[in-house]
Design a protein around this motif. Structure first.
Motif, PDB file in Angstrom:
ATOM      1  N   VAL A  95      43.381  51.463  50.361  1.00  0.00           N
ATOM      2  CA  VAL A  95      44.159  52.202  49.371  1.00  0.00           C
ATOM      3  C   VAL A  95      45.007  51.189  48.617  1.00  0.00           C
ATOM      4  O   VAL A  95      45.792  50.454  49.221  1.00  0.00           O
ATOM      5  CB  VAL A  95      45.038  53.280  50.047  1.00  0.00           C
ATOM      6  N   ARG A  96      44.794  51.103  47.308  1.00  0.00           N
ATOM      7  CA  ARG A  96      45.440  50.048  46.532  1.00  0.00           C
ATOM      8  C   ARG A  96      45.472  50.421  45.055  1.00  0.00           C
ATOM      9  O   ARG A  96      44.762  51.338  44.625  1.00  0.00           O
ATOM     10  CB  ARG A  96      44.657  48.733  46.680  1.00  0.00           C
ATOM     11  N   THR A  97      46.289  49.709  44.269  1.00  0.00           N
ATOM     12  CA  THR A  97      46.284  49.846  42.815  1.00  0.00           C
ATOM     13  C   THR A  97      46.022  48.465  42.240  1.00  0.00           C
ATOM     14  O   THR A  97      46.697  47.501  42.613  1.00  0.00           O
ATOM     15  CB  THR A  97      47.643  50.392  42.314  1.00  0.00           C
ATOM     16  N   GLN A  98      45.034  48.376  41.346  1.00  0.00           N
ATOM     17  CA  GLN A  98      44.637  47.072  40.809  1.00  0.00           C
ATOM     18  C   GLN A  98      45.201  46.851  39.411  1.00  0.00           C
ATOM     19  O   GLN A  98      45.049  47.690  38.538  1.00  0.00           O
ATOM     20  CB  GLN A  98      43.113  46.996  40.728  1.00  0.00           C
ATOM     21  N   TYR A  99      45.858  45.685  39.224  1.00  0.00           N
ATOM     22  CA  TYR A  99      46.337  45.286  37.899  1.00  0.00           C
ATOM     23  C   TYR A  99      46.669  43.805  37.939  1.00  0.00           C
ATOM     24  O   TYR A  99      46.760  43.210  39.013  1.00  0.00           O
ATOM     25  CB  TYR A  99      47.556  46.109  37.472  1.00  0.00           C
ATOM     26  N   GLY A 100      46.854  43.210  36.754  1.00  0.00           N
ATOM     27  CA  GLY A 100      47.119  41.776  36.669  1.00  0.00           C
ATOM     28  C   GLY A 100      48.502  41.404  37.177  1.00  0.00           C
ATOM     29  O   GLY A 100      49.388  42.257  37.276  1.00  0.00           O
ATOM     30  N   PRO A 101      48.710  40.108  37.475  1.00  0.00           N
ATOM     31  CA  PRO A 101      49.977  39.635  38.057  1.00  0.00           C
ATOM     32  C   PRO A 101      51.193  39.802  37.146  1.00  0.00           C
ATOM     33  O   PRO A 101      52.320  39.824  37.617  1.00  0.00           O
ATOM     34  CB  PRO A 101      49.710  38.154  38.347  1.00  0.00           C
ATOM     35  N   ARG A 102      50.965  39.919  35.834  1.00  0.00           N
ATOM     36  CA  ARG A 102      52.094  40.035  34.897  1.00  0.00           C
ATOM     37  C   ARG A 102      52.365  41.490  34.504  1.00  0.00           C
ATOM     38  O   ARG A 102      53.161  41.752  33.603  1.00  0.00           O
ATOM     39  CB  ARG A 102      51.809  39.208  33.631  1.00  0.00           C
ATOM     40  N   PHE A 103      51.679  42.436  35.144  1.00  0.00           N
ATOM     41  CA  PHE A 103      51.809  43.841  34.752  1.00  0.00           C
ATOM     42  C   PHE A 103      52.515  44.617  35.866  1.00  0.00           C
ATOM     43  O   PHE A 103      52.739  44.088  36.948  1.00  0.00           O
ATOM     44  CB  PHE A 103      50.408  44.413  34.487  1.00  0.00           C
ATOM     45  N   SER A 104      52.886  45.878  35.608  1.00  0.00           N
ATOM     46  CA  SER A 104      53.529  46.667  36.650  1.00  0.00           C
ATOM     47  C   SER A 104      52.669  47.866  37.035  1.00  0.00           C
ATOM     48  O   SER A 104      51.841  48.335  36.253  1.00  0.00           O
ATOM     49  CB  SER A 104      54.903  47.153  36.183  1.00  0.00           C
ATOM     50  N   LYS A 105      52.906  48.350  38.223  1.00  0.00           N
ATOM     51  CA  LYS A 105      52.093  49.438  38.774  1.00  0.00           C
ATOM     52  C   LYS A 105      52.207  50.716  37.939  1.00  0.00           C
ATOM     53  O   LYS A 105      51.208  51.362  37.619  1.00  0.00           O
ATOM     54  CB  LYS A 105      52.546  49.707  40.213  1.00  0.00           C
ATOM     55  N   GLY A 106      53.445  51.058  37.562  1.00  0.00           N
ATOM     56  CA  GLY A 106      53.667  52.276  36.778  1.00  0.00           C
ATOM     57  C   GLY A 106      52.938  52.236  35.450  1.00  0.00           C
ATOM     58  O   GLY A 106      52.247  53.182  35.069  1.00  0.00           O
TER      59      GLY A 106
END
Lengths: 170, 197
Positions: A97-108
Motif C-alpha cells: 500500500v503506497r502512493t507514488q510521486y516524484g521526490p519534489r512533489f507532495s502526496k496531497g
C-alpha cells in the motif's frame, strides 16, 4: 532501465503479444480497458433514470437489444486484469500500500492531480475510441489507421507534457 | 478455424470464465513488466526508462505477425475480427489529450487497474477520476458530438491506404521498432554508465 524486480521488457512484450493473439483467435476482437470505465459509469447512472440513460445519445449503444452495459467482454476482462495484477504482485512480493510521486512533489497534490488526470484520460479515450490497450496495442497490431494516428499523437503530446510537469515525477 | 467464439458460440458461463482468464494473463504480464510503477511508465517520456516502448512495440509486432499469418494460412477469418472504425480527427485529438492524461496520472487505464491491484493509492484516485471523466463526457456529449464524429473513414487499415500488401507494412513497423529499440538501448547504456561515475 534494468530493474531486476521485473521481467525483461522484450520477454514481457512477447508474452503480451501472445495474449493479444490468443484473444484475436478466441474472441475475434482485441484487448481493452477504458470501455470498462465507460460502461461502469453508464451502469451506475442507470438506476437513477433508466429511460434517460438507455436512450442517451452516447450511452444508448450499451443498451441495444435489451442488453445491460455490465454484461460485456470488457467488464469481465478488466475484473480478470485486477485479479491477475493482484496475484502477480503478491507472488512477486510487489504488493505494497503506497502512493507514488516524484521526490519534489507532495502526496496531497499527487492525489488531486491523479483525479484530475483521470478525468482527462477518460475524456481522451472517448475521442480516441479506446486507450493504449484497445487502440495502440490492438488497433496497432491490426494496422488500423486511426489507432496509429492515436499512437503518434499520444507519443507527441507525452514528452511535451512531461517537460511542463517535470516537478511531479523527477 | 478462428475466431473460435464467433464460429461456434460458447455458453455464457464459458464466455465469462475464458474472458476472466485472458484478463488475468493480461494483468499478470502488465504487473511483471513493471507497469505498476509510475516511474517506469513516465520514464518513456523522460527518456530514462524505455520499458513501455519495448513492451508495446514487441507486443504489436508479435500480435500483428501472428494475426496476419493465421489469416493468410486460413486459420482465422480476419473479416470476423473486430477492427475499430477510424475517425482520424477525433482520434488525433484523443491521442493528444491522452498524452496529457497519461503524464498527469502516470498511468494508462489498464495499468492503473493493475497498479491499484498492487496497492497504489494514487491509482485509486486515477480510477475514480476516470469514472468521473466518463460522466463528464456523457453529460457534455452534445458539446463534444461534432468533434467525436469528425474525420470519419470507417474500417480502414494502413495497407489499404498505401495500396500495399499487409506484410510490407508489418515489416516497416518491425524495422521502425528495431530502430527505436536500438536507440533506447544506447540511451539506457549511457545513463547506466553516467550513474557509475
Amino acid at each position: 532501465m534494468k530493474d531486476e524486480r521485473f521481467w525483461n521488457p522484450y520477454l514481457s512484450g512477447f508474452l503480451l503479444g501472445l495474449v493479444l493473439l490468443l484473444t484475436f483467435y478466441i474472441f475475434g476482437r482485441g484487448l481493452g480497458a477504458s470501455g470498462f470505465f465507460d460502461r461502469l459509469a453508464a451502469a451506475i447512472l442507470y438506476p437513477f433514470s433508466p429511460d434517460a440513460i438507455s436512450s442517451h445519445p452516447y450511452w444508448h449503444k450499451y443498451f441495444y437489444h435489451g442488453r445491460f452495459p455490465l454484461d460485456n467482454f470488457l467488464i469481465y476482462l478488466v475484473i480478470g486484469v485486477f485479479m491477475g495484477g493482484l496475484i502477480a504482485s503478491l507472488i512477486a512480493g510487489d504488493f505494497k500500500v503506497r502512493t507514488q510521486y516524484g521526490p519534489r512533489f507532495s502526496k496531497g497534490k499527487r492525489l488531486i492531480w491523479a483525479f484530475i488526470g483521470g478525468i482527462i484520460l477518460a475524456i481522451a479515450t472517448r475521442f480516441s475510441r479506446g486507450c493504449t490497450s484497445g487502440q495502440a496495442l490492438t488497433g496497432g497490431a491490426e494496422l488500423v489507421v486511426g489507432s496509429w494516428i492515436f499512437a503518434f499523437s499520444f507519443f507527441f503530446a507525452g514528452p511535451i507534457t512531461a517537460v511542463i510537469i517535470k516537478k511531479m515525477w523527477r | 478455424m478462428g475466431p473460435l467464439f464467433k464460429i461456434s458460440h460458447p455458453s455464457h458461463a464459458v464466455y465469462i470464465i475464458v474472458t476472466i482468464i485472458i484478463g488475468m494473463m493480461f494483468g499478470a504480464v502488465l504487473e511483471r513488466a513493471g507497469f505498476i510503477s509510475t516511474k517506469k511508465l513516465t520514464g518513456v517520456f523522460y527518456f530514462d526508462d524505455f520499458a513501455v516502448l519495448k513492451v508495446m512495440f514487441t507486443a504489436i509486432v508479435v500480435a500483428s505477425v501472428g494475426l496476419y499469418f493465421l489469416s493468410d494460412v486460413g486459420l482465422i477469418d480476419i473479416g470476423r475480427v473486430y477492427f475499430s472504425k477510424t475517425f482520424w480527427i477525433s482520434q488525433l485529438v484523443g491521442g493528444l489529450l491522452f498524452g496529457v492524461g497519461f503524464m498527469l496520472t502516470g498511468y494508462c487505464p489498464g495499468t492503473s487497474v493493475v497498479s491499484l491491484a498492487s496497492g497504489s493509492i494514487d491509482a485509486l484516485f486515477v480510477v475514480l477520476g476516470m469514472l468521473s471523466g466518463m460522466w463528464v463526457f456523457g453529460g457534455l456529449f452534445s458539446i463534444f458530438k461534432s468533434l467525436y464524429y469528425a474525420g470519419k473513414l470507417g474500417r480502414i487499415t494502413l495497407p489499404e491506404v498505401f495500396g500495399v500488401n499487409h506484410w510490407v507494412v508489418i515489416i516497416i513497423v518491425a524495422i521502425m521498432a528495431a530502430g527505436m529499440f536500438y536507440g533506447a538501448e544506447l540511451r539506457e547504456k549511457y545513463l547506466r554508465e553516467k550513474d557509475k561515475l
